[in-house]
Design a protein around this motif. Structure first.
Motif, PDB file in Angstrom:
ATOM      1  N   GLU A  96      -5.797   0.629   3.123  1.00  0.00           N
ATOM      2  CA  GLU A  96      -5.557   0.656   4.584  1.00  0.00           C
ATOM      3  C   GLU A  96      -6.201  -0.978   5.256  1.00  0.00           C
ATOM      4  OE1 GLU A  96      -6.324   4.904   4.196  1.00  0.00           O
ATOM      5  OE2 GLU A  96      -6.584   3.191   3.090  1.00  0.00           O
ATOM      6  N   LEU A  97      -7.351  -1.346   4.652  1.00  0.00           N
ATOM      7  CA  LEU A  97      -7.767  -2.485   4.999  1.00  0.00           C
ATOM      8  C   LEU A  97      -6.872  -3.734   4.400  1.00  0.00           C
ATOM      9  CD1 LEU A  97     -10.152  -4.580   6.259  1.00  0.00           C
ATOM     10  CD2 LEU A  97     -11.180  -4.088   3.945  1.00  0.00           C
ATOM     11  N   ALA A  98      -6.474  -3.578   3.376  1.00  0.00           N
ATOM     12  CA  ALA A  98      -5.500  -4.485   2.793  1.00  0.00           C
ATOM     13  C   ALA A  98      -4.314  -4.778   3.772  1.00  0.00           C
ATOM     14  CB  ALA A  98      -5.082  -3.998   1.341  1.00  0.00           C
ATOM     15  N   VAL A  99      -3.672  -3.594   4.354  1.00  0.00           N
ATOM     16  CA  VAL A  99      -2.653  -3.958   5.240  1.00  0.00           C
ATOM     17  C   VAL A  99      -3.070  -4.577   6.645  1.00  0.00           C
ATOM     18  CG1 VAL A  99      -0.873  -2.431   6.417  1.00  0.00           C
ATOM     19  CG2 VAL A  99      -1.387  -2.084   4.143  1.00  0.00           C
ATOM     20  N   GLU A 100      -4.278  -3.997   6.900  1.00  0.00           N
ATOM     21  CA  GLU A 100      -4.817  -4.468   8.190  1.00  0.00           C
ATOM     22  C   GLU A 100      -4.809  -5.829   8.252  1.00  0.00           C
ATOM     23  OE1 GLU A 100      -9.238  -4.581  10.433  1.00  0.00           O
ATOM     24  OE2 GLU A 100      -8.442  -2.837   9.366  1.00  0.00           O
ATOM     25  N   ILE A 101      -5.358  -6.450   7.266  1.00  0.00           N
ATOM     26  CA  ILE A 101      -5.786  -8.050   7.153  1.00  0.00           C
ATOM     27  C   ILE A 101      -4.921  -8.840   6.794  1.00  0.00           C
ATOM     28  CG2 ILE A 101      -6.904  -7.947   5.139  1.00  0.00           C
ATOM     29  CD1 ILE A 101      -9.438  -9.245   6.477  1.00  0.00           C
ATOM     30  N   GLY A 102      -3.751  -8.328   6.180  1.00  0.00           N
ATOM     31  CA  GLY A 102      -2.770  -9.094   5.918  1.00  0.00           C
ATOM     32  C   GLY A 102      -2.876  -9.491   4.505  1.00  0.00           C
ATOM     33  N   ALA A 103      -3.716  -8.998   3.577  1.00  0.00           N
ATOM     34  CA  ALA A 103      -3.990  -9.535   2.127  1.00  0.00           C
ATOM     35  C   ALA A 103      -2.558  -9.701   1.584  1.00  0.00           C
ATOM     36  CB  ALA A 103      -4.523  -8.507   1.430  1.00  0.00           C
ATOM     37  N   VAL A 104      -2.365 -10.509   0.653  1.00  0.00           N
ATOM     38  CA  VAL A 104      -1.094 -10.671  -0.277  1.00  0.00           C
ATOM     39  C   VAL A 104      -1.127  -9.588  -1.143  1.00  0.00           C
ATOM     40  CG1 VAL A 104      -0.248 -12.212  -1.879  1.00  0.00           C
ATOM     41  CG2 VAL A 104      -1.527 -13.313   0.082  1.00  0.00           C
ATOM     42  N   SER A 105      -2.019  -9.157  -1.901  1.00  0.00           N
ATOM     43  CA  SER A 105      -2.215  -8.125  -2.610  1.00  0.00           C
ATOM     44  C   SER A 105      -3.420  -7.268  -2.645  1.00  0.00           C
ATOM     45  CB  SER A 105      -1.669  -8.560  -4.127  1.00  0.00           C
ATOM     46  OG  SER A 105      -2.948  -9.318  -4.369  1.00  0.00           O
ATOM     47  N   ALA A 106      -3.137  -6.233  -3.252  1.00  0.00           N
ATOM     48  CA  ALA A 106      -4.515  -5.222  -3.324  1.00  0.00           C
ATOM     49  C   ALA A 106      -4.511  -4.466  -4.833  1.00  0.00           C
ATOM     50  CB  ALA A 106      -4.336  -3.882  -2.325  1.00  0.00           C
ATOM     51  N   ASP A 107      -5.602  -4.896  -5.387  1.00  0.00           N
ATOM     52  CA  ASP A 107      -5.661  -4.262  -7.054  1.00  0.00           C
ATOM     53  C   ASP A 107      -6.033  -3.155  -7.069  1.00  0.00           C
ATOM     54  OD1 ASP A 107      -4.734  -7.025  -7.324  1.00  0.00           O
ATOM     55  OD2 ASP A 107      -6.363  -7.626  -8.151  1.00  0.00           O
ATOM     56  N   HIS A 108      -5.730  -2.175  -8.067  1.00  0.00           N
ATOM     57  CA  HIS A 108      -6.253  -0.983  -8.580  1.00  0.00           C
ATOM     58  C   HIS A 108      -5.392   0.240  -7.694  1.00  0.00           C
ATOM     59  CE1 HIS A 108      -9.145  -2.514 -11.368  1.00  0.00           C
ATOM     60  NE2 HIS A 108      -9.681  -3.123 -10.528  1.00  0.00           N
ATOM     61  N   LEU A 109      -6.063   0.622  -6.655  1.00  0.00           N
ATOM     62  CA  LEU A 109      -5.390   1.435  -5.549  1.00  0.00           C
ATOM     63  C   LEU A 109      -5.318   2.792  -6.350  1.00  0.00           C
ATOM     64  CD1 LEU A 109      -2.466  -0.439  -4.071  1.00  0.00           C
ATOM     65  CD2 LEU A 109      -5.030  -0.441  -3.505  1.00  0.00           C
ATOM     66  N   VAL A 110      -5.972   3.245  -7.185  1.00  0.00           N
ATOM     67  CA  VAL A 110      -6.051   4.582  -8.070  1.00  0.00           C
ATOM     68  C   VAL A 110      -6.405   5.581  -7.153  1.00  0.00           C
ATOM     69  CG1 VAL A 110      -6.988   5.870  -9.836  1.00  0.00           C
ATOM     70  CG2 VAL A 110      -6.300   3.440 -10.392  1.00  0.00           C
ATOM     71  N   GLY A 111      -7.488   5.360  -6.087  1.00  0.00           N
ATOM     72  CA  GLY A 111      -7.588   6.338  -5.203  1.00  0.00           C
ATOM     73  C   GLY A 111      -7.190   6.023  -3.762  1.00  0.00           C
ATOM     74  N   ALA A 112      -6.085   5.410  -3.624  1.00  0.00           N
ATOM     75  CA  ALA A 112      -5.448   5.243  -2.521  1.00  0.00           C
ATOM     76  C   ALA A 112      -5.167   6.650  -1.860  1.00  0.00           C
ATOM     77  CB  ALA A 112      -4.294   4.476  -2.725  1.00  0.00           C
ATOM     78  N   SER A 113      -5.168   6.607  -0.354  1.00  0.00           N
ATOM     79  CA  SER A 113      -4.719   7.862   0.145  1.00  0.00           C
ATOM     80  C   SER A 113      -3.300   7.788   0.427  1.00  0.00           C
ATOM     81  CB  SER A 113      -5.705   7.932   1.570  1.00  0.00           C
ATOM     82  OG  SER A 113      -5.170   6.804   2.739  1.00  0.00           O
ATOM     83  N   ASN A 114      -2.942   9.067   0.974  1.00  0.00           N
ATOM     84  CA  ASN A 114      -1.581   9.001   1.458  1.00  0.00           C
ATOM     85  C   ASN A 114      -1.259   8.284   2.766  1.00  0.00           C
ATOM     86  OD1 ASN A 114      -0.831  11.012  -0.666  1.00  0.00           O
ATOM     87  ND2 ASN A 114      -1.294  12.682   0.746  1.00  0.00           N
ATOM     88  N   VAL A 115      -2.305   8.248   3.458  1.00  0.00           N
ATOM     89  CA  VAL A 115      -2.146   7.360   4.689  1.00  0.00           C
ATOM     90  C   VAL A 115      -2.329   5.835   4.286  1.00  0.00           C
ATOM     91  CG1 VAL A 115      -3.314   6.388   6.972  1.00  0.00           C
ATOM     92  CG2 VAL A 115      -3.095   8.790   6.311  1.00  0.00           C
ATOM     93  N   GLY A 116      -2.954   5.395   3.210  1.00  0.00           N
ATOM     94  CA  GLY A 116      -2.877   3.953   2.845  1.00  0.00           C
ATOM     95  C   GLY A 116      -1.682   3.705   2.092  1.00  0.00           C
ATOM     96  N   ILE A 117      -1.143   4.735   1.356  1.00  0.00           N
ATOM     97  CA  ILE A 117       0.215   4.457   0.656  1.00  0.00           C
ATOM     98  C   ILE A 117       1.158   4.455   1.867  1.00  0.00           C
ATOM     99  CG2 ILE A 117       1.989   5.262  -0.760  1.00  0.00           C
ATOM    100  CD1 ILE A 117      -0.335   6.505  -2.482  1.00  0.00           C
ATOM    101  N   HIS A 118       1.330   4.851   2.869  1.00  0.00           N
ATOM    102  CA  HIS A 118       2.352   4.841   3.919  1.00  0.00           C
ATOM    103  C   HIS A 118       2.088   3.611   4.431  1.00  0.00           C
ATOM    104  CE1 HIS A 118       5.123   6.333   6.964  1.00  0.00           C
ATOM    105  NE2 HIS A 118       4.116   5.848   7.736  1.00  0.00           N
ATOM    106  N   GLN A 119       0.904   3.208   4.777  1.00  0.00           N
ATOM    107  CA  GLN A 119       0.787   1.869   5.485  1.00  0.00           C
ATOM    108  C   GLN A 119       1.156   0.792   4.458  1.00  0.00           C
ATOM    109  OE1 GLN A 119      -3.095   1.392   7.175  1.00  0.00           O
ATOM    110  NE2 GLN A 119      -3.046   3.245   8.406  1.00  0.00           N
ATOM    111  N   LEU A 120       0.958   0.854   3.245  1.00  0.00           N
ATOM    112  CA  LEU A 120       1.342  -0.179   2.102  1.00  0.00           C
ATOM    113  C   LEU A 120       2.650  -0.421   2.372  1.00  0.00           C
ATOM    114  CD1 LEU A 120      -0.199  -1.848   0.094  1.00  0.00           C
ATOM    115  CD2 LEU A 120       0.407  -0.032  -1.498  1.00  0.00           C
ATOM    116  N   SER A 121       3.561   0.703   2.356  1.00  0.00           N
ATOM    117  CA  SER A 121       4.882   0.845   2.284  1.00  0.00           C
ATOM    118  C   SER A 121       5.716   0.035   3.487  1.00  0.00           C
ATOM    119  CB  SER A 121       5.695   2.164   2.006  1.00  0.00           C
ATOM    120  OG  SER A 121       5.400   2.723   3.388  1.00  0.00           O
ATOM    121  N   HIS A 122       4.684  -0.286   4.575  1.00  0.00           N
ATOM    122  CA  HIS A 122       5.606  -0.712   5.630  1.00  0.00           C
ATOM    123  C   HIS A 122       4.697  -2.046   5.967  1.00  0.00           C
ATOM    124  CE1 HIS A 122       6.454   3.582   6.563  1.00  0.00           C
ATOM    125  NE2 HIS A 122       7.565   2.892   7.413  1.00  0.00           N
TER     126      HIS A 122
END
Length: 232
Positions: free
Chosen positions: A128-154
């Motif tokens: 979620e922080l990666a999306v919030e701060i506008g990161a070019v990329s986020a590495d690993h994400l093995v434990g990414a939450s459903n909310v995080g994945i949803h935000q990532l997709s947008h």
């Protein structure tokens, strides 16, 4: 030698992260070596400053002091044009979401594009922080939450998945690439080549792991190691 082997597997561009020094002198050396390789080797090198990769023993009780040292060191990195990106390891026992937010914001203010090691083990909110701060990329994400994945997709943040690390550590848990792709997130694949958790230069092996354990199709895998990786 490592770059020669990567090139033999078809890799033409490598993101080289620093981060095993945990002090200015060693980080500086790693970044200078990466720059020299970029100038002398056929493989193109894109450098990322990952000084905030772990908390040094002498700073265990005051990690914010160490983070500020790494922020101050960015002035030298920028002056010598040693890195394009800044990165931080947001994980249990390393740096919190709030510490990562402050660090990455300061990096952006100094002119760096940012990346983040996020939710490798625990679901802390790094995705979620990666999306919030506008990161070019986020590495690993093995434990990414459903909310995080949803935000990532947008968002425009690329999910860089590293199945070689999951394979090598033997934890039996892999990033949920299927959900990420199905929801519309951009997924890239990388080796995470490093001596501690993924000692392979073989991107073709990573592609095989993506098919076996991430349940990605051949087309998705090709996108993940070409256009999406280039975007990241």
């Amino acid at each position: 030698v490592h770059f020669d082997r990567m090139l033999s597997y078809g890799v033409t561009t490598v993101e080289a992260k620093s981060g095993y020094g945990l002090d200015e002198e060693t980080e500086w050396k790693q970044l200078r070596v990466a720059k020299r390789l970029h100038q002398t080797h056929p493989v193109e090198v894109v450098s990322t400053f990952l000084g905030a990769h772990a908390i040094p023993t002498e700073h265990q009780d005051h990690p914010d002091v160490f983070l500020q040292q790494m922020v101050d060191f960015m002035d030298v990195i920028k002056q010598e044009q040693l890195a394009e990106f800044a990165d931080i390891f947001c994980e249990t026992g390393v740096f919190t979401v709030e510490q990562s937010r402050i660090f990455l914001q300061k990096a952006k203010e100094k002119g760096f594009a940012v990346k983040i090691h996020a939710d490798e083990i625990d679901s802390l909110g790094g995705t979620e922080l990666a999306v919030e701060i506008g990161a070019v990329s986020a590495d690993h994400l093995v434990g990414a939450s459903n909310v995080g994945i949803h935000q990532l997709s947008h968002s425009n943040t690329v999910a860089v998945l590293l199945p070689g690390t999951s394979f090598y550590l033997g934890k039996g848990k892999y990033a949920n690439a299927r959900q990420m792709i199905d929801e519309g997130a951009a997924v890239a694949l990388a080796t995470d080549f490093n001596p501690g958790s993924s000692p392979t230069e073989n991107l073709q092996f990573i592609m095989t792991l993506a098919a076996l354990y991430l349940r990605m199709t051949p087309e998705e895998i090709w996108h993940a190691v070409t256009v999406n990786a280039a975007y990241a």
